[in-house]
Design an enzyme around this catalytic site. Structure first.
Site, PDB file in Angstrom:
ATOM      1  N   ASP A   1       0.437 -33.972   3.007  1.00 50.07           N
ATOM      2  CA  ASP A   1       0.572 -32.757   3.806  1.00 50.07           C
ATOM      3  C   ASP A   1       1.777 -31.921   3.421  1.00 50.07           C
ATOM      4  O   ASP A   1       1.730 -30.700   3.457  1.00 50.07           O
ATOM      5  CB  ASP A   1       0.606 -33.113   5.290  1.00 50.07           C
TER       6      ASP A   1
ATOM      7  N   ASP B   1       7.953 -36.266  16.896  1.00 51.13           N
ATOM      8  CA  ASP B   1       8.508 -35.872  15.596  1.00 51.13           C
ATOM      9  C   ASP B   1       9.102 -34.475  15.628  1.00 51.13           C
ATOM     10  O   ASP B   1      10.256 -34.259  15.263  1.00 51.13           O
ATOM     11  CB  ASP B   1       7.411 -35.871  14.524  1.00 51.13           C
TER      12      ASP B   1
ATOM     13  N   ARG C   1      -4.088 -27.612   6.678  1.00 48.88           N
ATOM     14  CA  ARG C   1      -2.694 -27.285   6.371  1.00 48.88           C
ATOM     15  C   ARG C   1      -2.526 -25.848   5.876  1.00 48.88           C
ATOM     16  O   ARG C   1      -1.660 -25.127   6.360  1.00 48.88           O
ATOM     17  CB  ARG C   1      -2.126 -28.280   5.351  1.00 48.88           C
TER      18      ARG C   1
ATOM     19  N   SER D   1      -1.792 -43.649  13.519  1.00 50.77           N
ATOM     20  CA  SER D   1      -1.369 -42.321  13.111  1.00 50.77           C
ATOM     21  C   SER D   1      -2.630 -41.471  12.995  1.00 50.77           C
ATOM     22  O   SER D   1      -3.548 -41.810  12.250  1.00 50.77           O
ATOM     23  CB  SER D   1      -0.653 -42.443  11.762  1.00 50.77           C
TER      24      SER D   1
END
Lengths: 417, 417, 417, 417
Positions: A127, A18, A98, A179
């Protein structure tokens, strides 16, 4: 923000496909310098060779920041003290990772005079919110670029095609993969067959850190955790830093099948999602902390704190770590933790975390008060008065109902004449 | 109330030493007729031969009331629907057994024209409160006699001496025994070594219904529970009444080491107490219900209901079953349960209750919304706007701080001139 | 505690008939030395000549303690910052005056090596609880004597008879009087015709500090109050200590008919009571504080703090000032007050406290964001995405209902075949 | 949704410039039939001549729906029973007018087989959310068109220009006007000088329904309101329907300067806004309802209901009227209202709503319990026991602290040796 004003950006980089693609996409679309930043919060295997990979993908520079101890001490344990579990279960592993990363991104963006911050979160998850709220808290004017929400790449297949067309190296991967998000506190798994809540997960395929209870040893393992003002400070008598405590407990907990959660949870963005979490160390620490609090917190404080925990968990889950309310709730929590000091012994056995004895210099439990013999603290004759006054509102209501009923019967009788 | 006005009383009778002595004591001290009432809420072994025993002890009459199904349907499942657990753990087994019995006591006292109700609860516990609140709710003027709070008997030894002096038969007992309360929903254990929270319980000695996880079989057992509007109605595809569901789950749960809780809890009367609970069926039903709600309740409702559950549990624990607030909270809960219908499959294994798949016609989870591909329900471009507005208060605060800081720096600069 | 061990006691003394009689009663019943302590919390007229009176009544010594500023700064303003109003109205004037006095009583009892503390609260009110909880918080072993709960004096008439028989001077009083409690923060009135909630109070007879709105001037008065971190620090530009601010606002507020509350409230001890309160200064300060917070607190913090205020008020009302929970809630509150700084201008007019303008360096309101023109902070196109995601749970539920309905119709149709 | 699929739309039409322009814009941009719908919720003057105006503006048809009684009975009074006030003040007048209108829009859209629903709310306010949430609740697949969020018109000036270019008749207006929303329950005012919270509103210019307290008569007006299960049913002894009660109270309340609120509130979309509200009837009804509840609700129910009210208000404010949570909270509320029946007399005087006496057959206040004499309900000797047990947690904590302190001193002493 105009595209042409973006000369330099700071990217939350993971080394995965990604974010590798994002570097390429940024250079194509913004013609800008890309500084890659990796926040190490304990994701383990993914850190090696990252510098070369980032440069090869087109980044001008990479920061690899060790945030583990900051993450544990200022985020994980702050939440543990609060007893915050989202929807009663989820230990918030991804949620508070995060803000710690995003905070560092802003700092680096300022040091580097960058024009924007870029993240690789999709537009369907929590997120993105957690990242951007933190950025805005520290720099309300900093532009954020979130390619997944805008670009034409919509699927894994699109990504691979995009990468191939640009000679971006593809990771060697099994055909299918969950994931995942991993840090020192937890691993989460989503996707594939987990998307069907009517199906039991194939734990052999899913789990990375732990074994399932069935595969755990037939003998229990005992651990003793010491807390000081709500914070774990020692295991089995040995003082160590927080991250080492978690590492140790992840190991023994994982071996004993502890902390596997299979949850359908409510995302902030309005949909439900099903995930499997591995939280071996976290589950042990939460259980130990709760046991210690049952001994050291008075009832009113404990009951109110249980409600605060629910709010605290929602705030963290929703990305509001850097908010006045979260900070004010932490002020509440910290006040309650002043006597949450002591030792909790636990038996770990095939998925169970069993209380095996707790002590505290601040214990509010005293067998003298609780036993059935005579004592000076509790006088049974007090209870008569207590019950009478405690019951008074109930009694008054019952008297009122009796009076109303009698009056109605009287009226009926008179009408009958 | 004057002693001499008490001609006839209704006694909550168990057949144990305590209440046998109370009959004798009442006759000596009040010279009154004593009607013994046993409320059967599933305490099992204790019911046989009770009539003879009560008459032999001096009672004029005995009522043995089968309250099991009323207890399960109107109290246990009402609380299960609320998800109420006292202090996050205790499934309230003793707490809601008191009102169902006390309500029947008042009814019998009215039928019998009794002058008072008598219970054998001590002055140190919660049960006296639960009994008397219920009595007052149904008859605010009914006197209550609670011998333990007033008589000279203060200990087990006093009791035995008192009984011997009056030829009241003593039960055959081991030297030591835990103080226990049992009904169809649970067994509680207190006293002896359990009074020391630094000590791990000797579960072999304590447990009656269950085995410890270590002694449970090496193979898991699967059960599937069907709920209709929050109420369990079938197990493994077979419809049965609530009490039979609990009996079945107690059996399989107990065999698999499920539902053993070791808790230090806060009593209403101000002290902490440590107890071990056996809740095999209860733990399975609560877990199943939570899993089904995670699929069928929307986020706002679920989060608010979690707070309601905390209040509900306190009310039940504190004896306030028959209160306006408990009834109003139940009205709330019942509204939320309209779609809590479906099947939950669970794997029971050595103390673990593991989600093995859940389905509901009212599911709010849809893999179509949650997957990462494209779809019509969720548009990723919406998230940009969502994040921006969701973050607006954080942004405004950060802008304010920036402005204040700039102003202060400006002032400093000007002062420096 | 044995009567004969009580050689010296410390008495919460007011100089009124009640506590004068108590001195006499203590000497008769305990044969002990009595040290009178008056805690001055601003009750005004009652302090003069107290020393002579106490000695004449039999006390060996008197302490007259000026607690006004401690009361205002550490109790009143701490509660104002929390925004705590019991049952939405009552500003807690009597409630938090008890702990400040009781705390000093314990200190003096320790200095004087006294064997017990004595208070003159009746057994029907909240004050006995507030006194004794504070005593227990600072000295759990200190005996408390509460004559009203035990002696044979049950009414005003009994008191007068008792006093006459012992030559205790009777106060010159009107035939009838309300039961009042006064301090710098408020006056409460209970009793007589106020006991009938169907009756409008005769305010001319009741009020001491204030006039009724009808009697207030036809011209409004303006005041401007400055707060620093939630604490009032200046009025009309003049900095003064807290107690002087309250005195000033009581005066101008009272003249303008502000702060008269007629309330039926729920006592801790289970009954309802009707009282009239005068809270001129308090009402002004609470209103000003709320207005300032509406500008400086973000939504989440404000909404949560509103709930904290409810809990805070109950704790204070119930005498739990010195409890972990109250202190932890204050920690929460203080964190929220860091930006509650600014000026609030109010128009006082015949009972009304009207917002006449507010400013703060920490304002989160910005006309730029709120106006209808274009601006850079708020982008209207964001709202599309916001609404869509905010509505997603509603949409998903509606889709589920549609699907369930369609399925049912399908089934019906098939059955119809 | 594709533009070309939109053949027919249903528009929430007001007759103002905004929605007149929208008709024209829809026809230009979608080439579709426009059906105008006016929901009459008591906005008064704006209804006359609407049909002609709508047709002249290009609509094919107009529905003028009288929703007043549905609005009052099912929304306003449902919220009144809950006691819900947003941020402690705002009586939600605009908030619950949106769902009643939007619900009817969906019904008409279905009857007319329309392809979309159109509203004229801007992208900066709450109303867009309230409209669209209701539409989605009743038809999750119905497209919504919100021109203000997408078109090029950004200001009043743009609107006028657009209208002039198309010969859309402009309303005769003063140069400046506040942004207002009116229905039978309230009028809100925003904009112009009200955007500056440091400025006192010029009430002569702002108010439409009420006079300011200064302009109100010098004589008070008395009204008596009867409630049946929480719902107002009669005024001054005369039974009338809900909307007539509100009309009457708006009139007398407005004349007496009642219910003017000047508020800075937090919008759902993240910004603060300042508004002035006129709520004459609403303020009277809320006050009366609170007074009646203070007599008829027991403490626990009242305190919990106060928290429910906060949540209820947020839900209504945020457009979540048609949500499971709001409905479940209403179920709670309705259960509490079963005894909220009785008469409340109020004195209205220059902005003040003063309690002038309350009675209820279900009163829980009884002067017999509350007076200071002897009685059978309350036994003062009970309070000793009550206080002792109520204080037990405080006492135990204090004992623990004493023990810890003693131990530390002992250790110090031993170290000193």
């Amino acid at each position: 923000m105009n595209k042409e004003d973006i000369k330099k950006v700071v990217l939350a980089y993971s080394g995965g496909l990604d974010t590798s693609i994002i570097i390429s996409w940024l250079k194509e679309n913004y013609d800008c310098e890309v500084i890659a930043v990796v926040g190490n919060v304990g994701q383990e295997e993914e850190l090696e060779g990252l510098e070369d990979k980032a440069i090869a993908s087109g980044a001008s520079k990479i920061y690899i920041e060790d945030l583990i101890d900051e993450f544990v001490d200022d985020y994980v344990f702050e939440t543990l003290k609060a007893g915050a579990k989202y929807e009663g279960r989820y230990l918030l592993g991804t949620a508070f990772a995060r803000p710690v990363i995003a905070k560092r991104l802003v700092e680096i963006a300022h040091e580097e005079n960058a024009d924007a911050i870029v993240h690789g979160c999709t537009g369907k998850g929590n997120d993105q919110v957690r990242f951007e709220l933190t950025v805005k808290a520290f720099d309300p004017d900093m532009p954020v670029i979130a390619p997944w929400r805008t670009w034409e790449i919509k699927s894994r297949e699109d990504e691979i095609e995009y990468a191939k067309a640009r000679n971006i190296p593809l990771p060697m991967e099994k055909d299918e993969f969950y994931s995942e998000d991993r840090n020192i506190w937890h691993i989460s798994h989503e996707g594939l067959d987990l998307e069907y809540p009517d199906t039991e997960p194939n734990y052999d395929k899913v789990l990375k850190l732990s074994v399932s209870p069935e595969k755990a040893p037939d003998k229990p393992t005992y651990v003793t955790i010491r807390f000081d003002k709500g914070v774990p400070v020692a295991v089995n008598g040995e003082y160590m830093k927080g991250s080492d405590i978690i590492r140790y407990l992840n190991k023994v907990g994982g071996e004993n099948g502890i902390g596997i959660d299979d949850i359908v949870e409510n995302r902030l963005v309005g949909m439900k999602v099903r995930g499997v979490y591995e939280n071996a160390g976290g589950r042990i620490l939460y259980t130990a902390h709760e046991i210690l609090e049952s001994l050291t917190l008075d009832r009113d404080t404990m009951h109110y704190k249980d409600k605060v925990a629910v709010e605290f968990a929602s705030l963290v889950y929703n990305g509001l770590w850097f908010s006045t309310l979260r900070e004010a709730l932490s002020a509440f929590v910290n006040k309650t933790q002043e006597t949450v000091t002591g030792d909790v012994k636990l038996k770990l056995y095939k998925g169970n975390v069993i209380n095996a004895g707790v002590t505290s210099p601040y214990t509010l439990y005293d067998e003298e008060y609780a036993t059935f013999g005579e004592d000076g603290v509790y006088d049974q004759t007090d209870s008569q008065g207590f019950v009478n006054l405690y019951a008074l509102p109930i009694k008054v209501q019952a008297m009122m109902k009796k009076k109303v009923k009698a009056k109605k019967e009287q009226e009926k009788k008179e009408q009958g004449k």
